[in-house]
Structures are given as C-alpha cells and as structure tokens.
Design an enzyme around this catalytic site. Structure first.
Site: not given
Lengths: 537, 608
Positions: B8, B70, B171, B193
């Site tokens: 992850d 990211k 994800e 999420d």
C-alpha cells in the site's frame, strides 16, 4: 442476431409416435396441441400432420415440441440439434404480449453447482472444432479449450439469456449468479501466468460479451428494451412470412371443385357398374360426414374402400398448403380399373354425392364463420399475422367472396406496416447499441415497408456513422427528399455525406441550402464549413 | 515459487503485507512498526534516508525532505493541484521536459516516480528482511480515481525499485477483498477511503461465489488528511500574522514544524476534545528576538475549519450511490479505510448519510496492504477461487472537431474491456493518422486528461477514404489504456506510437532502474558494515580498558612496551578502517584486535 425457427423446418420429415399409456386428458395442453396429437400415429411425418390439420408447419412443430416435452409423444430418431432453437420457442403461435415466453428447454442449472469451476454446461456445443485451433500448444486442458471455442464462435448468434444460461424470467439475482459463474471460467485472471496463445484474445472477447449481457439484463430499463428487441425479431420473422406467403400462389377452392367433379364423374362411371352393398352403403354416409368435417383418424385397421380412398385423397388435397401432392394420373387410373368389377349404383352414388356436398357445405360454413370470427378477434388484438392467416384460409374456402378478399388484402397491408414498424424499432435499438450496419439495414427495410422521410434519413445517418456505403446513403437521403421536400435536416445530412466523400463543392451547396431552409441550423453548418475549410488545406 | 508482496503506497504512510498460508499478514519494519512514513530525504552528506528516520530529521532538513510525493505522481506542471502543492511544500518542485514535474533535492534532480520508487524499495527491503529471501513480485495499490498517467507512473516507480508489478489494484477494492475474502457472505458494501492525500468511494458486491465486483467508483485525488492539516496550519499562521506581522510560511523550518504540530494535534483531537500546540522559538525576527507560538485547538474549532472538506466527501459518496443506482438502504455495510476516518466528525457524517454505524471491523491503516497481498497470491497461485472485477473510474474517448470529447468507453465499465472505432484517411496517399486520446468526464476535451497523441503510421497508399483502420481502445486489468490498430482490408496490424509522452520514456526508466540497483548494492554493503563497525568498537573499548592493567603488569619490560605499542597501532588502524568504511580492512583489524585481547588477558592473569 437471433435466428428463430430455422431448425423446426428441418425436422419436417421426422415421424412422431404416440407414447402408450399416457392419459391425454390429464396433459396441460390446448385444443391445438390435442388436435396435433390426434394426428400423431407413427406414420405421418410432421409435414403430413401439417397438411392433415390445416395448421402451419411451424405451429405443428411447436405443438409437437410441447407434446414431446410432456412425454406424450416421442421420435423414432432424434431431431436435429436443438441448441439454437431456444429463442425460437417465442415463435409459438400468436406472440404473447404478456412476455411469458416459454422457458429454454435445455436443462439449466440456474444456481451454480458446488464444483462450479467446471466447464459451464449450458452453452450449446459446436458441431466440430478446427483442429488447428484446438490443438495449439498452451496450458489449457481440452475441455476448457472447447468451452472457450464454443462460446466464442456463437457470440453473435446466441442471445443474452442463453449466453448466461438463464431462463427468460430470471431475476436480477439469478442473472448475477450466472454471470459470476461464467466469469470464473472466462475471466483472463483465472489463467494468470499461463500460456494461452490465441485463446487469450478469445477469452477477452467472451468476457466482454458476457459483461454486456450481464449489464443489459440487470438494468431494468435495458432489459425491457432488449426483451422488446428479441420479441420484435420473432415478430419480424412471422410477419415476413405472412407478407411473403401472400405472394405465393395458393390452391383455391375452384381447383378443388374441379378435381372433385372429375372424381365424381369417374366415380359415377364406376358406380354404374358396381353391385350395391347395403352394409357398405350404410356405413359410407357416416364415414363421409366424418371425413367432410375434417376430423377423425386415418383408418389404418380396415381396408380402404374406393369411396374412403377417394375421401382420404380429397382430404389430403385441402387448400392452404403451398405444396400440393396431387396424385399422378396413373393413380387415378389405378382406382377406376380395379373397381370396374363393381356394378354401378347410380342413385346411391348420387345420394352419397349430395349428402357429401351438403355436409361439406354446412361444415364449410361453420368453419368459415369460425375463421372470420378469429380474424376479427385478431384485428381487435392488433395481431395482423393471425388475421391474415385466418382470412387466407377463409378465402380458399369461398374464393368468390369479395368481402373476404378485401379484408385479406387489408390485413396483409397491416401486416406489412407492422413489419415496417418492427423493423423501425429494431433499427432504433441497434443504433443505440452502436451496431450501425445492422441498424442501417433495419431502417432500410422499415423504409421500404413504410416509406417515410425520417426512416430513410435514419438509414443514411447510420451508414454515415460507420463510413459505410456513402453512395447508398446518398440515395436514401434523396428518397427522403422526394417524400418530404424542403427539410433542412435532409440537406444537412446530404452535406455531411458529401463531406465524408470529399466532394467539397456539392457539400458546400447542400450545407448552404440546409442553412437557408432552417436558420436554427446555422451554427452546425458554420462548424461543418469551417471543418471543411481546414481539411481541404 | 515466487512470493508476491502487497504494497500500500500511501501518501503519508506505506504498508507491506504477504500471504502466510491462507491469511494475509502485515510485515513490520525493523523498528517494529507496521507502517512506514512515505518520506524520502537526502542528508548533507548525500546519504539517502527513507521512512521514520527521514521523518525525524524533516524539520532540520526541510528543504531536502520529500513527503506526499503521491500528490504529484503522474501530474503535469501547469495544473491547479501542482500550483497548490508549490505553495505548501518546503521541498523544491520544478518543471521538467514534456510538462512533467521534477523534484530538486540537494543538487540532484529526481522525477516523481523515482522518489516514490525509493519508498517502494524500502518496503521491498522490509519484506526481504522478514522473509529472509529475495522478493521480486509485488501488487501495488493506487487510489481508485487515479487516471491512466498516474497509474502508469506508479507502475514505473515499481519497476525502478526492481519490482515486477504484476498488478495495480484500487485501494477500496483491496480493502473490500481483505474484508470479505474467505468469509462466505453475500453483501453490497461501500468502501469510504479517506487517506492522507486522496479520497475514494467504491460500491461493491462481494459474494460467497468468490467474485468481488465493483459497481461504481468515484473520488477526488486531491482531497485527504493533508488538506485537514493545511487548514490547521492556515488557522495558526493567520493569527500569528495578525499578532506579529510575520508570515510563518516563508520560513521552511517553521513550516515544517507547523506541519508536524498540525498533524499531531489533528490526531490527538480524535480522542481528546482539546489540545495545545506549543512551538517555542518558532521564528526569529532578526533583531535577536525569537517569537513563540502557543495556542489551544479544540475539537469543535477543528470541525468548523474542516467542515467543508467532510461535506465534500459526503457529496462524492452520494454521487457514487447515484452512479451505482443504489439507495442508501441497499447497502449492507460501510467500511472505513484510511487514517482520517478515525476523526469523529468523519465517522458521524458517514453514519448520518447511511443511517447506521459504519463497520469498524477492519484496520484502517493495514487493510489495503492485506488486500493487495491476497490479490497477489490469487493471481500467482492456482488454488484461490477468487476473481476481482474492477471498473475504470474515468471515461475514455477521443477529441473531435470543435474540441468535443467523444466517449468510447464510459465511466464505470468493467475492465478488461475494449471498444473499436473505424477511422479513415482524409487525403490521398495519406500514410499517417493522428488520434488524441483523453480520459475524463467533461464534455469539453480541454478539461479532460490527455493521455497521448496516438499516431498510426505506415498506412497503405490509397485514395482518400479507401483505407479503413479499425482502432481498438483497451483498458486492461490494471486500468491502463492501450491502443492498437488494424487495417480492415488487409488485416495487417498498424503501428502506434505515443508522441508527446507524458511521464518517463522507457529509456529514462531503464536509467533510473540501474541507479536504484546501485543504491541497493550500496545500501546492502552499508548494513553489513554497520555490523563490523559495532564489533570493532566493542573490541577497541575492551582493549582500551585493559591497557592500564597491562601497563601495570608488564609496562616496565621490553615485551610489555612492544605489546602496548602494537596494541595502540592496531586500535588506530581499526578506527581508521572504520572511518574509511573499508570493510576488508575492518575484518583484518578485528582479527588483530581479537589476538590483542587474548594476549592481554593472558598477561593480566599470569601477572596476578
């Protein structure tokens, strides 16, 4: 596209046999099925039954199917592959509007079994496999390869329901369950890291199509549309036949009368020289009456007398069949010499003939009345096919009745219009699904049946969309223009066609015309002209 | 058999997991932590630091410490999100070729995938240390709403780190996998999420049949915990500006301290209702006067500051329901994933929307990595009866006349999928056709993401309109777009090139890969060296502690003087070898030191 009813016709030569010990009265069948069942004797073929009963061969096939399923009849030899027959069960008689179409007759496990990773059972198998494809070196076992090829080569032919292996009335949950079951075999991830050769591309296509089927059948709206589409396809097949058969020559009552007369003449010649046999004579009228009403089994246990033979022959020559089996002259001759030994009974012969004709007339009238009532009912229910069929039979009964002839013509027109409408609906659905070529064809057929400017334009538009036959597209637009001149939309479409064909000057002319006819289109026209400018540089 | 790890790669923290038999387990790092900060730094000495150790020195080395890479991966220079990042990031972000981004650390320039690859490499090392064997295959997760460029860049990062990325999965899907795998129930679930930098909502159907199907997914790739932190920072900075007339944001170190404090406060306020932010000597005024920042932040103030962010997540969730054509009542469970879902305001908002409490049975920080590990094992091993059916989050299409966007593959289409469209030439003897492929939901092509200009070359020379090329647009199971073309008449495949490439070219990736490999070798040597260094230091201190005794015993004799001189020489050489990092010399000296100690022991014993 689904092809209904192509297979039943190939079963025409098969001979159904009644199954002993079946209590017919307990079967859940209708009068039509019972009638067909009464004709099943292990001697007559499907086609013969059609002639005997006066029903369309397809109807007979469907009835026989039902009877077979119920275990009332069986076959000496198996019918041809029934696989793609599944959609054809929707051709059963007048298409029911309640949407209750017969379940697919093949066994389907609608709930996936425990060992559901196995090859799915309900995709119809192919007749043969190309060894070059089947034997390619890869990491799949033979059953798996066959399963993939089975699905891949029938993707276009099978409808969504058969593809997923669910009955027509399956609910959302069943559809999903079936989809997930299939996915386990056809999703590329199942074979991650394995060597698949050409099967990979096939798998992906199969998966895509399965997903399409799932998405369509689980969306209430899309499923409704799709069901209507399948229905319209079946309807089209029927309507086409109704319209087409109108053009085929039918054997009319006049021909029949003529033949009858000739038989009667030869009979009188024979009867004059035959000795009377009271027992035989008395038994004739009943037989004559029963024959005339067209019911009762073919007597196979006792020998046929001349009269009975003739009646049997006459029955076989009933109208409304396209193929007429007229016994050769040799047979007719064969009848007369053998009965030359019987002395003629003129008065009995005359009496018989009269009685025969009387009963025939009365039954004819009763039948006529029934047919006309049926036609009325059909028209009321909006089913021109059934009406046309009934009226055609009625017309052959009394060809001189102009009223019937008129009504038949009207019904056929309605059928043609309904056909055009159904084609139109089909075209719209296909256009929405992005199948441009199929849509163009459907629109064209619709336009031929019911010429409307809009329909022609739709056909042209679809051809344009797919960069198809631009010349044909142009033709269609011109047809539209002939039907409704002065439509800006037509000129706009024609302009776009010219643009696609790189005929610049013509394009500009048409676009300008479109703009002048409807100023609302000026923005679109301006954009197109600009694009034309840019592309010609 | 190669084992596959699930990584992850988060905005703030990363996590790695692997299948242990039938259960996935998270692999802790050497410090025992289950997650590792996604932070990379270069020290003054030029040494690369990753993870906790990088975070610890972030304040003092703010300009050369990269966090939240990211948020930048796969993006172009002139986008609003990047401009936003420029304002709040202490490290240098500059423009690269083809409108790409580059990050400047010390004097070197790195691409964003390169920086992310350093984090991935760290996770790889963590796994290898735990397993005791090399690891080459991985499944990496990305936010569901990532577009093609972002996915491609993440895959590049994996490649640079020396990993064979066998799958990129979303994800929320990974989380649902970890939640439902092997449980044998049939449910419709929603995964909410909210992570450090991104927000995703997915609606899924999971079942006993082993198929996990995504029905719809949507989100925002620039909405996450970092934004909540920024609100707190703004609140602190503005008041400070009013009070002291100094903008703390201008000072990199102050900014970094603020960031740290804000994150800490935010986390604390999930359990207490009030916390104090205390930053003494936050900045100097130049008149040898230092300013302090001290303020109390209450939970209610925080909730007011961030209410619109939470609200936005709820709006997006409602959108997801609409896309899936489901009502709130059709949902069986809602799963909360991501650290931010610990915040009470978020939990309340979600509970209010769905009308019942969300499911707290999954660990919000670890569940995604666990799911990735499950998927990795399912692909590589044959025994797992599980299939993941994900969807593409953005519509795919081409730009047409008038800058309109013509959709070819709609949003939320199950992947893998492909659609074909026929193109033709517009001029005689035209040998190339150009197609602009875009991804997005907007009607106007300009608002969508340009994936590339695909040029078909080598067409047959023919009259215009005669050559029909069928172009097939495919999206594979990674969610990555590919284009292929075929001349319909000859059946010959046409070549497709991507011009104006976004992101790294394959040559660039290769270069970076070899650099990373060097680092690996370097790093490995480092660790081995640490061991030797420790040994020498222990031995040296042992020798040095024995010298006074030895002197006492034999200091007067020749032998004694010689031995001591030799011992000192060995110690000196050993120390020198350590400083030079000469592993071979160190090993040699270790032997010498051993012998010295033995000798000394002998002397002292005999002497006493």
């Amino acid at each position: 596209m689904v092809e209904p009813s192509s297979t039943p016709l190939s079963n025409a030569a098969l001979v159904p046999r009644p199954v002993t010990g079946v209590d017919v009265r307990r079967l859940p069948i209708g009068p039509e099925d019972a009638f067909v069942l009464s004709r099943v004797d292990g001697v007559l073929t499907q086609r013969d039954i059609g002639y005997c009963t006066g029903l369309l061969e397809e109807r007979v096939a469907v009835c026989l199917e039902t009877l077979e399923r119920l275990g009332a009849i069986d076959y000496a030899e198996r019918p041809h592959q029934r696989a793609s027959r599944a959609p054809s069960t929707s051709v059963k008689g007048p298409v029911s509007t309640t949407g209750e179409i017969a379940e697919v007759s093949r066994p389907i496990g609608s709930t996936p079994s425990a060992g559901s990773n196995e090859v799915p059972a309900s995709i119809p198998r192919l007749q043969s496999y190309d060894p070059a494809e089947l034997d390619t070196h890869c990491d799949l076992d033979v059953e798996r390869r066959k399963a993939i090829l089975d699905l891949y080569y029938q993707l276009e032919v099978l409808d969504h329901y058969v593809l997923l292996g669910v009955p027509r009335h399956a609910d959302k949950k069943q559809v999903k369950g079936a989809y997930y079951d299939r996915v386990k075999t056809f999703h590329p991830d199942r074979y991650y890291g394995k060597e698949l050769a050409h099967f990979r591309a096939k798998l992906e296509k199969c998966f895509g199509r399965l997903t399409d089927a799932h998405d369509t059948l689980t969306s209430g709206e899309k499923r409704q549309e799709y069901d209507a589409y399948l229905l319209s396809q079946a309807q089209i097949a029927e309507l086409e036949r109704a319209v087409r058969q109108a053009e085929q020559p039918t054997v009319t009552s006049a021909d029949f009368d003529d033949l009858e007369r000739r038989f009667a003449e030869s009979f009188s010649a024979v009867a004059k020289s035959s000795t009377s046999d009271p027992t035989m004579a008395t038994s004739q009228p009943e037989a004559a009456i029963t024959y005339a009403s067209g019911s009762g089994p073919v007597p196979s246990s006792r020998q046929l007398t001349d009269e009975e033979r003739r009646k049997a022959l006459a029955r076989k020559l009933r109208p409304s069949q396209a193929n007429l089996r007229i016994p050769s002259q040799a047979n007719l001759q064969a009848v007369t010499p053998s009965s030359a030994s019987i002395p003629p009974r003129e008065h009995i012969a005359e009496q018989l003939k009269r009685q025969y004709e009387l009963s025939r007339k009365s039954s004819n009238q009763a039948q006529l009345a029934a047919l006309l009532a049926d036609a009325d009912d059909a028209i009321a229910k909006g089913d021109p096919v059934r009406a046309a069929n009934a009226l055609r039979t009625a017309q052959s009964q009394s060809p001189k009745d102009t009223a019937i002839a008129e009504r038949l013509a009207a019904a056929q027109e309605q059928a043609a219009a309904a056909l055009a409408d159904t084609y139109l609906k089909q075209g719209e659905y296909e256009e929405k699904s992005g199948r441009w070529e199929a849509a163009a064809r459907s629109y064209e057929r619709a336009a031929r049946g019911k010429p409307l400017a809009g329909t022609w334009e739709s056909a042209a538009r679809c051809l344009l969309e797919t960069n198809g036959d631009l010349r044909a597209a142009g033709e269609y637009v011109r047809k539209a223009m002939v039907l409704s001149p002065g439509r800006s939309a037509s000129h706009l479409l024609l302009g776009r066609i010219f643009m696609a064909a790189r005929m610049r000057t013509s394009a500009v002319t048409e676009l300008e015309r479109a703009r002048s006819l409807d100023p609302n289109n000026s923005d679109t026209v301006a954009n197109l002209l600009k694009r034309l400018e840019r592309e010609s540089l | 058999m190669d084992r596959v790890i699930g990584i992850d790669l988060g905005t703030t923290n990363s996590c790695v997991a692997i299948m242990d038999g039938d259960t996935p387990v998270v692999i802790p790092n050497r410090g025992g932590y289950k997650t590792t900060p996604s932070i990379v730094a270069i020290t003054e000495a030029g040494k690369r630091l990753v993870g906790h150790i990088a975070k610890r020195q972030a304040i003092t080395n703010a300009e050369n410490t990269v966090y939240a890479a990211k948020r930048l991966i796969g993006r172009k220079w002139n986008t609003p999100q990047v401009k936003n990042a420029l304002l709040s990031c202490a490290y240098g972000i500059i423009e690269g070729p083809h409108q790409d981004l580059r990050i400047k650390l010390r004097d070197k320039i790195y691409s964003v995938p390169e920086v992310s690859s350093m984090v991935l490499q760290e996770m790889k090392i963590i796994a290898e240390d735990y397993l005791g064997e090399p690891v080459t295959k991985a499944v990496i997760t990305v936010p569901a709403y990532f577009n093609d460029n972002q996915r491609q860049a993440t895959k590049d990062a994996g490649q640079i780190a020396g990993l064979d990325v066998i799958r990129i999965i979303n994800e929320p899907t990974a989380a649902s996998l970890a939640y439902g795998f092997g449980k044998g129930f049939d449910k419709t679930i929603v995964v909410y999420d909210l992570g450090g930098g991104t927000f995703d909502v997915s609606v899924l159907e999971i079942g006993s049949h082993g198929v996990f199907k995504v029905i719809a997914t949507t989100g925002d790739t620039f909405l996450g915990g970092e934004d909540f932190d920024l609100r707190i920072i703004d609140w602190l900075v503005e008041r400070f500006l009013e009070e002291h007339g100094v903008d703390l944001r201008q000072d990199r170190m102050a900014l970094q301290r603020l960031r740290d404090a804000a994150e800490k406060a935010k986390c604390e306020l999930s359990s207490v209702s009030e916390t104090e932010i205390n930053l003494p000597f936050i900045i100097s005024t130049g008149r040898n006067e230092a300013l302090h920042l001290q303020r109390t932040l209450s939970r209610s103030v925080l909730e007011t500051l961030t209410a619109d962010l939470v609200d936005r997540t709820i709006q997006i969730t409602k959108q997801a329901f609409a896309e899936a054509r489901l009502g709130v009542r059709d949902v069986d469970e809602t799963i909360l994933v991501g650290g931010m879902t610990r915040m009470p305001a978020v939990q309340r908002a979600v509970a209010q929307l769905i009308g019942k409490e969300p499911n707290r049975g999954v660990h919000p920080d670890e569940v995604v990595a666990l799911g990735a590990a499950i998927q990795g094992a399912a692909l590589v091993e044959d025994r797992h009866n599980m299939i993941l059916l994900d969807v593409t989050p953005h519509a795919l299409g081409i730009m047409t006349v008038g800058a309109h966007f013509e959709e070819l593959i709609p949003q939320n289409t199950t992947v893998p999928t492909s659609r074909a469209k026929t193109f033709t030439t517009s001029r005689d003897n035209q040998t190339a056709v150009k197609i602009l492929v875009m991804q997005g939901e907007n009607q106007k092509a300009d608002d969508n993401e340009l994936l590339g200009e695909f040029v078909l070359t080598g067409l047959r020379r023919a009259l215009k309109g005669q050559v029909e090329i069928e172009v097939t647009f495919s999206i594979n199971t990674d969610g990555i777009v590919s284009v292929s073309a075929k001349d319909l008449e000859t059946g010959q495949a046409q070549s497709i090139q991507v011009t104006a490439s976004s992101g790294l070219t394959s040559d660039e990736v290769k270069d970076m890969m070899s650099n990373a490999a060097d680092y690996m070798v370097e790093r490995r040597a480092d660790e081995a060296f640490e061991g030797i260094k420790q040994t020498i230091e222990t031995l040296v201190s042992q020798v040095e502690s024995m010298i006074p005794d030895v002197e006492r015993v034999v200091g007067g004799s020749d032998f004694g003087r010689d031995a001591l001189a030799k011992a000192k020489a060995v110690v000196f050489k050993a120390r020198d070898a350590v400083v030079r990092k000469d592993a071979a010399a160190c090993t040699e000296q270790t032997d010498m030191l051993d012998r010295t100690i033995r000798m000394f022991k002998g002397v002292v014993t005999r002497g006493n």
